[in-house]
Design a protein around this motif. Structure first.
Motif, PDB file in Angstrom:
ATOM      1  N   ALA A   1     -26.785  42.889  43.266  1.00  0.00           N
ATOM      2  CA  ALA A   1     -25.935  41.936  42.550  1.00  0.00           C
ATOM      3  C   ALA A   1     -26.767  40.951  41.736  1.00  0.00           C
ATOM      4  N   VAL A   2     -27.850  40.469  42.320  1.00  0.00           N
ATOM      5  CA  VAL A   2     -28.695  39.505  41.608  1.00  0.00           C
ATOM      6  C   VAL A   2     -29.388  40.163  40.425  1.00  0.00           C
ATOM      7  N   LEU A   3     -29.929  41.362  40.613  1.00  0.00           N
ATOM      8  CA  LEU A   3     -30.588  42.057  39.502  1.00  0.00           C
ATOM      9  C   LEU A   3     -29.608  42.341  38.362  1.00  0.00           C
ATOM     10  N   ALA A   4     -28.398  42.753  38.715  1.00  0.00           N
ATOM     11  CA  ALA A   4     -27.395  43.036  37.680  1.00  0.00           C
ATOM     12  C   ALA A   4     -27.064  41.782  36.892  1.00  0.00           C
ATOM     13  N   ALA A   5     -27.036  40.635  37.573  1.00  0.00           N
ATOM     14  CA  ALA A   5     -26.723  39.386  36.876  1.00  0.00           C
ATOM     15  C   ALA A   5     -27.893  38.908  36.032  1.00  0.00           C
ATOM     16  N   VAL A   6     -29.117  39.028  36.570  1.00  0.00           N
ATOM     17  CA  VAL A   6     -30.289  38.530  35.848  1.00  0.00           C
ATOM     18  C   VAL A   6     -30.515  39.309  34.555  1.00  0.00           C
ATOM     19  N   ARG A   7     -30.249  40.621  34.568  1.00  0.00           N
ATOM     20  CA  ARG A   7     -30.541  41.412  33.370  1.00  0.00           C
ATOM     21  C   ARG A   7     -29.604  41.093  32.214  1.00  0.00           C
TER      22      ARG A   7
ATOM     23  N   GLY B   1     -30.173  29.176  39.672  1.00  0.00           N
ATOM     24  CA  GLY B   1     -29.446  29.365  40.921  1.00  0.00           C
ATOM     25  C   GLY B   1     -27.957  29.192  40.732  1.00  0.00           C
ATOM     26  N   THR B   2     -27.566  28.156  39.988  1.00  0.00           N
ATOM     27  CA  THR B   2     -26.139  27.915  39.758  1.00  0.00           C
ATOM     28  C   THR B   2     -25.492  29.076  39.024  1.00  0.00           C
ATOM     29  N   GLY B   3     -26.176  29.557  37.985  1.00  0.00           N
ATOM     30  CA  GLY B   3     -25.621  30.680  37.230  1.00  0.00           C
ATOM     31  C   GLY B   3     -25.495  31.933  38.068  1.00  0.00           C
ATOM     32  N   LEU B   4     -26.472  32.190  38.901  1.00  0.00           N
ATOM     33  CA  LEU B   4     -26.425  33.378  39.746  1.00  0.00           C
ATOM     34  C   LEU B   4     -25.363  33.246  40.832  1.00  0.00           C
ATOM     35  N   MET B   5     -25.156  32.040  41.344  1.00  0.00           N
ATOM     36  CA  MET B   5     -24.077  31.827  42.309  1.00  0.00           C
ATOM     37  C   MET B   5     -22.732  32.168  41.670  1.00  0.00           C
TER      38      MET B   5
ATOM     39  N   HIS C   1     -28.144  52.573  52.673  1.00  0.00           N
ATOM     40  CA  HIS C   1     -27.978  52.514  54.136  1.00  0.00           C
ATOM     41  C   HIS C   1     -26.516  52.266  54.484  1.00  0.00           C
ATOM     42  N   ALA C   2     -26.180  52.550  55.703  1.00  0.00           N
ATOM     43  CA  ALA C   2     -24.803  52.367  56.148  1.00  0.00           C
ATOM     44  C   ALA C   2     -24.369  50.918  55.954  1.00  0.00           C
ATOM     45  N   ALA C   3     -23.101  50.758  55.545  1.00  0.00           N
ATOM     46  CA  ALA C   3     -22.580  49.416  55.299  1.00  0.00           C
ATOM     47  C   ALA C   3     -22.587  48.606  56.584  1.00  0.00           C
ATOM     48  N   GLY C   4     -22.829  47.308  56.449  1.00  0.00           N
ATOM     49  CA  GLY C   4     -22.749  46.418  57.588  1.00  0.00           C
ATOM     50  C   GLY C   4     -24.072  46.128  58.254  1.00  0.00           C
ATOM     51  N   THR C   5     -25.141  46.880  57.920  1.00  0.00           N
ATOM     52  CA  THR C   5     -26.440  46.613  58.508  1.00  0.00           C
ATOM     53  C   THR C   5     -27.151  45.535  57.700  1.00  0.00           C
ATOM     54  N   PRO C   6     -28.106  44.816  58.304  1.00  0.00           N
ATOM     55  CA  PRO C   6     -28.856  43.801  57.544  1.00  0.00           C
ATOM     56  C   PRO C   6     -29.538  44.394  56.314  1.00  0.00           C
ATOM     57  N   GLN C   7     -30.056  45.618  56.447  1.00  0.00           N
ATOM     58  CA  GLN C   7     -30.728  46.244  55.309  1.00  0.00           C
ATOM     59  C   GLN C   7     -29.742  46.527  54.184  1.00  0.00           C
ATOM     60  N   SER C   8     -28.548  46.983  54.541  1.00  0.00           N
ATOM     61  CA  SER C   8     -27.560  47.262  53.497  1.00  0.00           C
ATOM     62  C   SER C   8     -27.115  45.976  52.820  1.00  0.00           C
ATOM     63  N   LEU C   9     -27.021  44.891  53.567  1.00  0.00           N
ATOM     64  CA  LEU C   9     -26.635  43.607  52.985  1.00  0.00           C
ATOM     65  C   LEU C   9     -27.707  43.108  52.028  1.00  0.00           C
ATOM     66  N   ARG C  10     -28.987  43.231  52.416  1.00  0.00           N
ATOM     67  CA  ARG C  10     -30.069  42.855  51.511  1.00  0.00           C
ATOM     68  C   ARG C  10     -30.015  43.679  50.239  1.00  0.00           C
TER      69      ARG C  10
ATOM     70  N   LEU D   1     -22.493  34.612  45.677  1.00  0.00           N
ATOM     71  CA  LEU D   1     -23.344  34.351  46.834  1.00  0.00           C
ATOM     72  C   LEU D   1     -23.614  32.852  46.960  1.00  0.00           C
ATOM     73  N   THR D   2     -24.022  32.437  48.144  1.00  0.00           N
ATOM     74  CA  THR D   2     -24.371  31.040  48.357  1.00  0.00           C
ATOM     75  C   THR D   2     -25.720  30.740  47.713  1.00  0.00           C
TER      76      THR D   2
END
Length: 406
Positions: free
Chosen positions: A28-34, A41-45, A13-22, A50-51
């Motif tokens: 980012a989280v999936l790439a880190a978890v794999r 939570g600390t490791g993923l932060m 989706h276009a950058a800047g929309t809530p859907q694109s942010l999700r 991300l917060t």
């Protein structure tokens, strides 16, 4: 001409929309978890920037949709012993792991004579592999699609998976492919791969299919699991019968306007090279021109390297010629791309290590920016490894749009 209609692969989706942010946060989280067995939570932060609130919200979303599993929390995050030896209270450590078998991807290597399909889970572990041969080079598009389809289904059966579990497919072909997945059919050989594969497999199975040049996928595979791991300015040369290059610049694949970046036709203009013939082709031709192997038998690259290892003077001379020619090829690449590393891959990689001393010695006289030169350790799986990585990238980028099956 293929009779299949083309299909559109979902785009971000276009950058800047809530859907694109999700979407970006989930990717980012999936790439880190794999990359880890158990994520906190600390490791993923730390991995995503991300917060804590965002990380936990994304993880909960991914757990609900089946991508992650939440584990028991036997420890407390941030807990440390007090002076009296008693643990201090801390925030409960929520732990997550990738649901690696939530779905699978297919990485496919389509050559002129054979095709190989590999099934991998969401960590990239290969679960099954199968190959199928084309009965001839110039076969109808529908027949070529059917052979590829058969290899994919055979690989799925070997992996114990069903077609419904496939989340994405990437197919590597020996032709230029642009950023939109269109084949550059400017030469007859390239037209052999313009068979409507994306639409055909989508119509048969509902799979999202992306096409990519085989050398580009080799570059992705080498950076992921080969000698180029972590290198952002990387060139991989598929160097068997003909030379083709996959180019990563600052970690990004270069395609060019029509997908022609990395094509080696320009070598016909390079002094001391003259064509894009590869190591196997040249070794076979030069040995035949010299009267064949010293001990008799058919000429071939394997024989050249074996005879050279045994000290045969004629074979050693061919290796010297190959090293000098490859040094000129790599110097030409280095002069206008300036990679940190060049990897020699393909069917000749197992033997090409014998050329490295000669190539490395010759490069400083040919270019002011000589790269490090290595040979691939991925063997003939180099393209399927890259295709799996490519398909996993698509899955991570589009996780919120993909439906998992039980």
């Amino acid at each position: 001409m293929p009779r299949y209609r083309e299909v559109k692969i979902p785009q971000p989706h276009a950058a800047g929309t809530p859907q694109s942010l999700r979407r970006v946060n989930a990717q980012a989280v999936l790439a880190a978890v794999r990359t880890t067995e158990v994520a906190t939570g600390t490791g993923l932060m730390a991995a995503t920037g991300l917060t804590r609130a965002t990380v936990i919200a994304v993880c909960e979303d991914l757990v609900r949709s089946g991508w992650l599993r939440e584990l028991d929390t036997p420890a407390r995050e941030g807990a440390s012993p007090s002076a009296a030896g008693k643990p201090r209270k801390g925030r409960p450590a929520r732990r997550f792991e990738l649901n690696a078998r939530a779905g699978v991807v297919l990485g496919v290597d389509i050559g002129a004579g054979t095709t190989t399909a590999a099934v991998a889970d969401l960590r990239g572990t290969v679960l099954g592999r199968a190959s199928a041969a084309f009965r001839a080079t110039d076969i109808p598009a529908e027949e070529r699609v059917s052979v590829v389809d058969r290899a994919c289904l055979d690989a799925l059966r070997e992996a114990g998976q069903t077609p419904e579990k496939v989340l994405a497919v990437t197919a590597g072909i020996a032709a230029p492919v642009d950023r939109e997945g269109a084949v550059l059919a400017a030469q007859h050989f390239w037209t052999l791969f313009d068979v409507g594969l994306r639409s055909a497999l989508h119509e048969r199975h509902g799979w999202p299919v992306r096409l990519e040049n085989d050398a580009n996928l080799a570059a992705l595979g080498e950076r992921w699991r080969g000698t180029g791991a972590g290198v952002t300015d990387l060139v991989v040369l598929l160097a068997s019968e003909r030379l083709g290059a996959g180019v990563l610049e600052s970690g990004r694949l270069l395609h060019g306007r029509a997908g022609g970046a990395g094509e080696m036709g320009f070598l016909s203009l390079v002094e001391g090279v003259g064509s894009s013939a590869g190591i196997a082709s040249l070794a076979r031709t030069w040995q035949a021109e010299a009267g064949g192997p010293t001990g008799g038998g058919p000429a071939g690259a394997r024989r050249v390297f074996a005879d050279a290892a045994a000290g045969d003077a004629a074979a050693l001379e061919i290796l010297d010629r190959l090293a000098e020619r490859m040094a000129r090829v790599i110097a030409a690449i280095a002069s206008f791309i300036n990679p940190e590393q060049v990897v020699i891959g393909g069917a000749v990689a197992d033997s090409a290590g014998a050329l490295l001393p000669g190539i490395t010695a010759a490069l400083p006289a040919l270019t002011a920016t000589p790269p490090r030169v290595t040979v691939s350790t991925l063997g003939d799986a180099i393209v399927t490894v890259g295709a799996v990585r490519h398909a996993l990238d698509y899955v991570e980028a589009n996780a919120l749009d993909l439906r998992l099956t039980k």
